[in-house]
Motif scaffolding. Structure first.
Motif, PDB file in Angstrom:
ATOM      1  N   ALA A  90     -96.633 -36.380  -8.493  1.00 50.97           N
ATOM      2  CA  ALA A  90     -95.387 -36.375  -9.263  1.00 50.97           C
ATOM      3  C   ALA A  90     -94.885 -34.956  -9.516  1.00 50.97           C
ATOM      4  CB  ALA A  90     -95.589 -37.099 -10.595  1.00 50.97           C
ATOM      5  N   ALA A  91     -95.797 -34.027  -9.707  1.00 46.64           N
ATOM      6  CA  ALA A  91     -95.403 -32.650 -10.037  1.00 46.64           C
ATOM      7  C   ALA A  91     -95.234 -31.763  -8.807  1.00 46.64           C
ATOM      8  CB  ALA A  91     -96.436 -32.031 -10.971  1.00 46.64           C
TER       9      ALA A  91
ATOM     10  N   GLU B  54     -90.049 -28.439 -17.218  1.00 43.63           N
ATOM     11  CA  GLU B  54     -89.533 -29.728 -17.695  1.00 43.63           C
ATOM     12  C   GLU B  54     -89.437 -30.769 -16.582  1.00 43.63           C
ATOM     13  OE1 GLU B  54     -88.387 -30.916 -20.881  1.00 43.63           O
ATOM     14  OE2 GLU B  54     -89.592 -29.197 -21.534  1.00 43.63           O
ATOM     15  N   GLU B  55     -89.066 -30.331 -15.380  1.00 36.33           N
ATOM     16  CA  GLU B  55     -88.972 -31.275 -14.259  1.00 36.33           C
ATOM     17  C   GLU B  55     -90.341 -31.882 -13.958  1.00 36.33           C
ATOM     18  OE1 GLU B  55     -87.023 -28.679 -11.316  1.00 36.33           O
ATOM     19  OE2 GLU B  55     -85.619 -30.359 -11.066  1.00 36.33           O
ATOM     20  N   ALA B  56     -91.373 -31.046 -13.927  1.00 35.77           N
ATOM     21  CA  ALA B  56     -92.732 -31.529 -13.675  1.00 35.77           C
ATOM     22  C   ALA B  56     -93.175 -32.466 -14.792  1.00 35.77           C
ATOM     23  CB  ALA B  56     -93.699 -30.356 -13.540  1.00 35.77           C
ATOM     24  N   LEU B  57     -92.892 -32.061 -16.026  1.00 34.00           N
ATOM     25  CA  LEU B  57     -93.276 -32.873 -17.188  1.00 34.00           C
ATOM     26  C   LEU B  57     -92.655 -34.262 -17.113  1.00 34.00           C
ATOM     27  CD1 LEU B  57     -94.099 -32.094 -20.625  1.00 34.00           C
ATOM     28  CD2 LEU B  57     -91.938 -33.302 -20.489  1.00 34.00           C
TER      29      LEU B  57
ATOM     30  N   TRP C  72    -107.249 -32.603 -17.333  1.00 32.13           N
ATOM     31  CA  TRP C  72    -106.567 -31.661 -18.218  1.00 32.13           C
ATOM     32  C   TRP C  72    -106.143 -30.414 -17.442  1.00 32.13           C
ATOM     33  CZ3 TRP C  72    -106.389 -26.788 -20.214  1.00 32.13           C
ATOM     34  CH2 TRP C  72    -105.708 -26.612 -21.428  1.00 32.13           C
ATOM     35  N   ASP C  73    -107.055 -29.853 -16.662  1.00 31.67           N
ATOM     36  CA  ASP C  73    -106.741 -28.648 -15.885  1.00 31.67           C
ATOM     37  C   ASP C  73    -105.596 -28.889 -14.909  1.00 31.67           C
ATOM     38  OD1 ASP C  73    -108.693 -27.132 -17.161  1.00 31.67           O
ATOM     39  OD2 ASP C  73    -110.181 -27.412 -15.571  1.00 31.67           O
ATOM     40  N   SER C  74    -105.605 -30.024 -14.252  1.00 33.22           N
ATOM     41  CA  SER C  74    -104.550 -30.354 -13.293  1.00 33.22           C
ATOM     42  C   SER C  74    -103.191 -30.443 -13.984  1.00 33.22           C
ATOM     43  CB  SER C  74    -104.900 -31.674 -12.595  1.00 33.22           C
ATOM     44  OG  SER C  74    -103.893 -32.045 -11.710  1.00 33.22           O
ATOM     45  N   ILE C  75    -103.151 -31.126 -15.103  1.00 34.78           N
ATOM     46  CA  ILE C  75    -101.909 -31.238 -15.876  1.00 34.78           C
ATOM     47  C   ILE C  75    -101.491 -29.865 -16.379  1.00 34.78           C
ATOM     48  CG2 ILE C  75    -100.916 -32.155 -18.035  1.00 34.78           C
ATOM     49  CD1 ILE C  75    -102.791 -34.637 -17.535  1.00 34.78           C
ATOM     50  N   HIS C  76    -102.448 -29.119 -16.881  1.00 35.54           N
ATOM     51  CA  HIS C  76    -102.193 -27.784 -17.420  1.00 35.54           C
ATOM     52  C   HIS C  76    -101.522 -26.885 -16.379  1.00 35.54           C
ATOM     53  CE1 HIS C  76    -102.833 -24.489 -20.198  1.00 35.54           C
ATOM     54  NE2 HIS C  76    -103.547 -23.814 -19.304  1.00 35.54           N
ATOM     55  N   LEU C  77    -102.041 -26.890 -15.175  1.00 35.63           N
ATOM     56  CA  LEU C  77    -101.453 -26.070 -14.115  1.00 35.63           C
ATOM     57  C   LEU C  77    -100.065 -26.569 -13.731  1.00 35.63           C
ATOM     58  CD1 LEU C  77    -104.577 -25.423 -11.860  1.00 35.63           C
ATOM     59  CD2 LEU C  77    -103.426 -23.815 -13.425  1.00 35.63           C
ATOM     60  N   SER C  78     -99.897 -27.880 -13.684  1.00 34.37           N
ATOM     61  CA  SER C  78     -98.586 -28.445 -13.330  1.00 34.37           C
ATOM     62  C   SER C  78     -97.520 -28.099 -14.364  1.00 34.37           C
ATOM     63  CB  SER C  78     -98.685 -29.962 -13.198  1.00 34.37           C
ATOM     64  OG  SER C  78     -99.490 -30.304 -12.095  1.00 34.37           O
ATOM     65  N   LEU C  79     -97.958 -27.886 -15.595  1.00 35.10           N
ATOM     66  CA  LEU C  79     -97.011 -27.558 -16.668  1.00 35.10           C
ATOM     67  C   LEU C  79     -96.942 -26.052 -16.925  1.00 35.10           C
ATOM     68  CD1 LEU C  79     -97.746 -30.488 -19.143  1.00 35.10           C
ATOM     69  CD2 LEU C  79     -95.873 -30.267 -17.482  1.00 35.10           C
TER      70      LEU C  79
ATOM     71  N   ASP D  52     -99.614 -25.565 -25.211  1.00 35.92           N
ATOM     72  CA  ASP D  52     -98.865 -26.470 -26.088  1.00 35.92           C
ATOM     73  C   ASP D  52     -98.257 -27.631 -25.303  1.00 35.92           C
ATOM     74  OD1 ASP D  52     -99.457 -24.983 -28.346  1.00 35.92           O
ATOM     75  OD2 ASP D  52     -97.598 -23.818 -28.258  1.00 35.92           O
ATOM     76  N   GLU D  53     -97.679 -27.343 -24.139  1.00 31.25           N
ATOM     77  CA  GLU D  53     -97.089 -28.400 -23.301  1.00 31.25           C
ATOM     78  C   GLU D  53     -98.155 -29.383 -22.838  1.00 31.25           C
ATOM     79  OE1 GLU D  53     -93.921 -29.227 -22.293  1.00 31.25           O
ATOM     80  OE2 GLU D  53     -93.156 -27.706 -23.661  1.00 31.25           O
ATOM     81  N   THR D  54     -99.294 -28.844 -22.416  1.00 32.03           N
ATOM     82  CA  THR D  54    -100.382 -29.691 -21.938  1.00 32.03           C
ATOM     83  C   THR D  54    -100.889 -30.591 -23.058  1.00 32.03           C
ATOM     84  OG1 THR D  54    -101.030 -27.959 -20.388  1.00 32.03           O
ATOM     85  CG2 THR D  54    -102.656 -29.689 -20.818  1.00 32.03           C
ATOM     86  N   THR D  55    -101.114 -30.006 -24.216  1.00 28.56           N
ATOM     87  CA  THR D  55    -101.611 -30.771 -25.360  1.00 28.56           C
ATOM     88  C   THR D  55    -100.606 -31.837 -25.781  1.00 28.56           C
ATOM     89  OG1 THR D  55    -102.874 -28.847 -26.105  1.00 28.56           O
ATOM     90  CG2 THR D  55    -102.447 -30.574 -27.741  1.00 28.56           C
ATOM     91  N   THR D  56     -99.344 -31.482 -25.841  1.00 26.93           N
ATOM     92  CA  THR D  56     -98.310 -32.443 -26.229  1.00 26.93           C
ATOM     93  C   THR D  56     -98.216 -33.571 -25.207  1.00 26.93           C
ATOM     94  OG1 THR D  56     -97.071 -30.744 -27.416  1.00 26.93           O
ATOM     95  CG2 THR D  56     -95.857 -32.720 -26.767  1.00 26.93           C
TER      96      THR D  56
END
Length: 186
Positions: free
Chosen positions: A74-75, A81-84, A135-142, A147-151
């Motif tokens: 998806a990312a 914001e687009e990735a999110l 978490w790491d994968s999402i973190h890098l994508s964001l 803060d974005e990753t946690t949210t």
């Protein structure tokens, strides 16, 4: 009809285990029901996996791996914001199209908590490692924004809870999500 290889059988056991553990949890699911779903004997099941715990961990790992894959796809090629928004939409599709993955996630958390309470700290190690990779994968994508990753993950976990509890899409409990989505579009 061609016979399945051991790897193909292992794969079918993992898929069956996700379904059965999602429904019955770790303690409520027997290896007999998994073997029956796959169409193998229990002794053969234990030739593929050394224990019920190994089957559960393989199913849990697959569930986390599949979720990481959905987010990664998806990312891909997107930032910020687009990735999110793309990952959020992809996750909504995943839990709508494959609710067993969501239920398996919830069962993973229960199983690890129960094992920890009983003093078994090793059981959760693989699941924690898989979750950390998620978490790491999402973190890098964001964009490596904590803060974005946690949210993102906090909203995802809230969605997991609300869906698991059976709140339908139009219920007022979801109204905060719609407000947040509208604000993000502005």
């Amino acid at each position: 009809m061609a016979r399945m290889t051991a790897d193909e059988r292992r794969e079918s056991v993992i898929r069956a285990a996700i379904t059965e553990f999602a429904r019955g949890g770790y303690d409520g699911t027997s290896t007999e029901v998994i073997a029956k779903r796959v169409g193998v004997s229990q002794p053969y099941l234990f030739r593929l996996f050394p224990s019920k715990q190994a089957i559960f961990l393989a199913a849990a790992w697959r569930c986390l791996e599949d979720t990481r894959h959905v987010f990664r796809e998806a990312a891909d090629g997107l930032e910020g914001e687009e990735a999110l928004h793309s990952m959020a939409a992809a996750y909504q599709r995943l839990i709508a199209d494959d609710p067993e993955k969501l239920l398996m996630q919830m069962q993973m958390y229960v199983a690890v908590a129960a094992a920890e309470a009983a003093g078994d700290h090793e059981f959760g190690e693989l699941i924690r490692a898989g979750w950390l990779e998620l978490w790491d994968s999402i973190h890098l994508s964001l964009g490596a924004d904590v803060d974005e990753t946690t949210t993102f993950l906090a909203y995802g976990m809230l969605i997991n809870v609300l869906v698991s509890l059976g709140f339908p899409p139009g219920h007022r409990i979801w109204s905060g999500f719609y407000i947040s989505a509208r604000r993000a579009e502005e």
